[in-house]
Each structure stands twice: as C-alpha cells, then as structure tokens.
Scaffold this active site. Structure first.
Site, short mmCIF file in Angstrom:
data_model
loop_
_atom_site.label_atom_id
_atom_site.label_comp_id
_atom_site.label_asym_id
_atom_site.label_seq_id
_atom_site.Cartn_x
_atom_site.Cartn_y
_atom_site.Cartn_z
N THR B 28 0.43 -1.13 0.68
CA THR B 28 0.27 -0.05 -0.22
C THR B 28 1.14 1.42 0.26
O THR B 28 1.77 1.55 1.07
CB THR B 28 -0.87 -0.02 0.66
N LYS B 138 4.42 -9.23 4.03
CA LYS B 138 2.85 -8.49 3.75
C LYS B 138 2.26 -9.09 2.80
O LYS B 138 2.15 -8.75 1.17
CB LYS B 138 2.69 -7.14 3.55
N GLU B 171 1.44 -5.26 16.75
CA GLU B 171 1.63 -3.88 15.81
C GLU B 171 0.29 -3.70 16.24
O GLU B 171 -0.22 -4.00 16.70
CB GLU B 171 1.36 -4.35 14.25
#
Lengths: 270, 270
Positions: B28, B138, B171
C-alpha cells in the site's frame, strides 16, 4: 464450470475481500454419481465458519439449488464452494452492510493412483501457526498449506504431515490425520490450530458407532513411532491408509479396515 | 481505477490462488502530488515477499510504468499493488509454471481527522499467530487483522493494538507501533509475527540518522505503562502520536517530534 451468485461467470471483482484478505470460508465437497456427499455436515461447517468470522450466513436453500444445477446425474465431480465477505469496507474494517459472494466451482473428479498397501507421508518443515480464534475454520488464509505442499515434488510422496509452531502434529497439508494405538483411535487436538475436516468428523462418528474409543491428543511426530496404524482423511479421498512415514512402516490394520467398511456403509445408507 | 496485468479491468479469475488461498503479497503506497513515496523500499519488500513465497519475481520496470499510468500530476492517492501466484496447480500445490497476476488499484487519498494531541488506541482481543516462515511478509492472509478491526466501531478510537498468542505486543491492525522510554526508541521484535512496515523502516532510518538509539524488543501490553511516548506508523498516515491507550495518557514527546521532522525532511529530499 463456475456459478457466482447463481450466474454463469468466471471472474470476481478485483476489490473482493476474499482476494485482499482471505476474508471468507470454503468447502470442498465430493459429488458421487450426481449427489453431494455429507451435504448437511458441509453446510453446518460453512455456516459455523461464517458465524465465527461475522460474515452474514449464506442461504442454504440457494446453495442447494445452485449445487444441483452443477451436478449431472450419475457423474462424479468435486465441488468447491467459496463464500467471501464481498467488496467494500475501509481497509481491514468490514463494511457495515456486507454483500457476501457465493462462488461455486465444479472440478473434474480426480483419479488418484494410490498403492494398495497404503500411501507415503513425509514431514513438512513449514509450521502451522496457532490461533484459537481461527482454529478449526476452513477459511481462505491457506498460505501455510501452499508453502508446505511446495516443499516436495516427488510424485511418490502423497501427503505431508504438518506440525504447529510448538512441534505438535496437527494434520496433513490437505487432510486430517488419524493413528491407532492399542485399539484406540487417536487424532490431533484442534483447538488451537488446524481444520476440523468433514471426513474426520464422519470417521469419528463411525468409530463411536463401532464402539472404537477415540481420543483427541497433543503428540509430537516422534510419537508416531509407537502407533500401530496410521491413515489420513479428507472429503475427496475418503480414507487413505499410510504405509510409510519417513523411515517408519505401517501395515493397513484391523481398525482402519473396520472404519473404512463402516464409512462405506454410512455413505451407502445416506 | 484498476489495472490488471497492464489492462484496464476490474475483475480477476475466480480460480486465482490469491482468492482461494491468499497466495500472494501486497503493498500500500502513498502517492503524494503525483509521486509514489518510498517506491524503492516498497519494491524491495514486494520482491522479497515474492521470493520468500517462491512466487516468480515481478518486473519492477513494468510495475513502475503501470504506477505512472495511475498517477496524475499533482494529485494525492493511495496505490495498492497485489501480486498473486495466479491460477492453476492442483489443490495447494503451486503450478509448475505459475502466471502471477499484477493488480494495481488506485484509491482516493483518505482524509483522516486526527486530533492534534494524538490518537486513541485500544487493545484488541484477536491475537496474531506466530510463524517465522510468514513473519514480516505483507502477504494476503489477513483474517486476523479483519477480525481485530471488527472488534470496535467507535469512531473516536483510531487503532487497535494486537498482541501475539503469547501476549507480546506486535503491531496495530494497520500500523506498526513505536514507544520511547528514557530517550530510547522501542519497537516490537517481528521475527515471529507481524508486518515489517515500510514507514517503520523509514522511522528507524531517521532515528539512526539522528543518533536516537532504537531497540527491537519483546514486551507485553502492561509495559506500555512505563513508556514516555507512543506513536504508530504506516505508509499512508506517516506518524500518528498516541494520546491514549486504554486508561494511559501520553503527550506528544520530544523524540516523536524530532522523528516526525526528520521524516518530513527525508520525504522532501527524496
């Protein structure tokens, strides 16, 4: 042949959360002589998976009708049903009013060439991660299985055994695992990890019917040394006795035979 | 606006392994005034993710050209790049010659309304599972983030803190986490779990440049009590100072300010 929301189509929106996040569940169902096997059990798990992920429950009447459209009388096939949460939402956050997508794909029935004496298993290096929130669900996050299945290309090896990150045996890449020791059926405990297979469930039901005790156990791969029989299950293969796991040899045992016969009977009567 | 393998299209094959297994990776990327930010770092992570999953490495020249086609001079946007292993293979087993799919989606730049004093964090119940084989990547298996983000709908809460199954802070649902204690920058260790964010990497680079010591630490949520400053990062939001986490209060501190200024300078110069 593919049906998406009841329409003949072979594409889905590039914005679908099934693609972006694996935000959905699936079932792989055996179609034998035109009939889906263990349909009620598959539907129950599909609905349970949706409920656990807060995906709106799909309409089973619709799924039944669409499955019938994909079944041809007398023919064998594999049906895969995928339910995704659909498109929308802002990032990971699910949309307020999701529009789940129903994807039904019919595949040809696979011809498996399996030796009479049983299959060969290997040990996979890729571990399965533990998460009670996802354990048991047949969801679309399957990278661990993909990586594990990518570890070998030797066609004489039929399946790989996966352990969790703590080293406990959980399942095969595409199957559940059973062992027999001193007449007791043993299968890995799946409360932290793994897929609770429909054929696994049926085998446990047959065992109960035959008064074969069944225990859900946490055990490490080394303990397979002490097992008398070993077999794997899934909805397409049914039961496959295991002949070899690494350097260990197993013969198709009495309990496995009993369970296979009981299962065949159950299928006949359903 | 969507480009799939360079073509304007908004659908992908219903057989794509990205949908079936989450078999792929994504990035992203912030597009500011028509330019992708930290492009080289995003490409490096994308290629590294593909390599770790044995997905054929995408052509960065093609990705660069396609990204330029989606960028309008002077305009802000969010670019999501998804690389899947494509269709094919038998079950989990990847195809012998995969045909990876390149999916580029441009989203409008989001307007975030964030209080000057900092954002509010909550603790999520959904744990992150540990798997060193997938840690840092990711990839498209993001159900844990979806479930965590679905835990709250209160718009005054900006982000949720996720711990792993052992209770260590990892996270946010969509961000990485930093704390400052006695002048030392602290961020969770990600060798077992979590996404190694590009903005996280940039913040660590700025810290090094400013001679602020940075430690990768395993710590539990209770230890956030003893932290002087707290902030989250991702490629779109940059750095967001945290004002509240549960009943704890933080003020935007000296180190956070320094890092934000250093980061702004770095972006300016790039």
């Amino acid at each position: 042949v593919i049906l998406i929301n009841g329409e003949h189509q072979d594409v889905i929106a590039a914005t679908d959360r099934g693609l972006h996040y694996g935000d959905g569940v699936f079932e792989t169902i055996a179609i034998r002589t035109g009939k889906p096997q263990f349909w009620a059990a598959h539907m129950e798990r599909l609905l349970d998976g949706c409920a656990r992920l807060s995906i709106p429950i799909p309409d089973v009447t619709l799924l039944t009708a669409e499955t019938e459209r994909l079944c041809t009388e007398g023919e064998d096939a594999v049906l895969k049903i995928i339910i995704t949460r659909g498109s929308g939402g802002r990032g990971y956050r699910p949309p307020f009013e999701p529009e789940p997508q129903r994807i039904l794909i019919r595949y040809p029935w696979p011809e498996h060439h399996v030796p009479d004496e049983g299959i060969t298993l290997r040990q996979c290096h890729t571990p399965l991660s533990c998460n009670p929130v996802l354990a048991g669900i047949k969801h679309l996050n399957r990278l661990e299985q993909v990586l594990a299945r990518n570890e070998w290309s030797d066609e004489s090896i039929h399946e790989g055994v996966m352990c969790d990150t703590e080293g406990y045996v959980i399942e095969g890449t595409m199957s559940n695992l059973f062992a027999v020791r001193d007449g007791v059926l043993i299968t890995p405990e799946l409360s932290n990890c793994g897929v609770a297979g429909i054929m696994r469930q049926q085998v446990m039901a047959v065992a109960q019917h035959l008064s074969i005790p069944c225990e859900h156990v946490r055990f490490k791969a080394e303990e397979l040394n002490s097992m008398d029989e070993l077999f794997i299950t899934n909805s397409i293969i049914g039961v496959w006795p295991v002949a070899r796991f690494n350097e260990l040899q197993f013969s198709k045992g009495v309990v496995t035979e009993k369970l296979m016969k009981g299962l065949a009977k159950m299928v006949e009567q359903s």
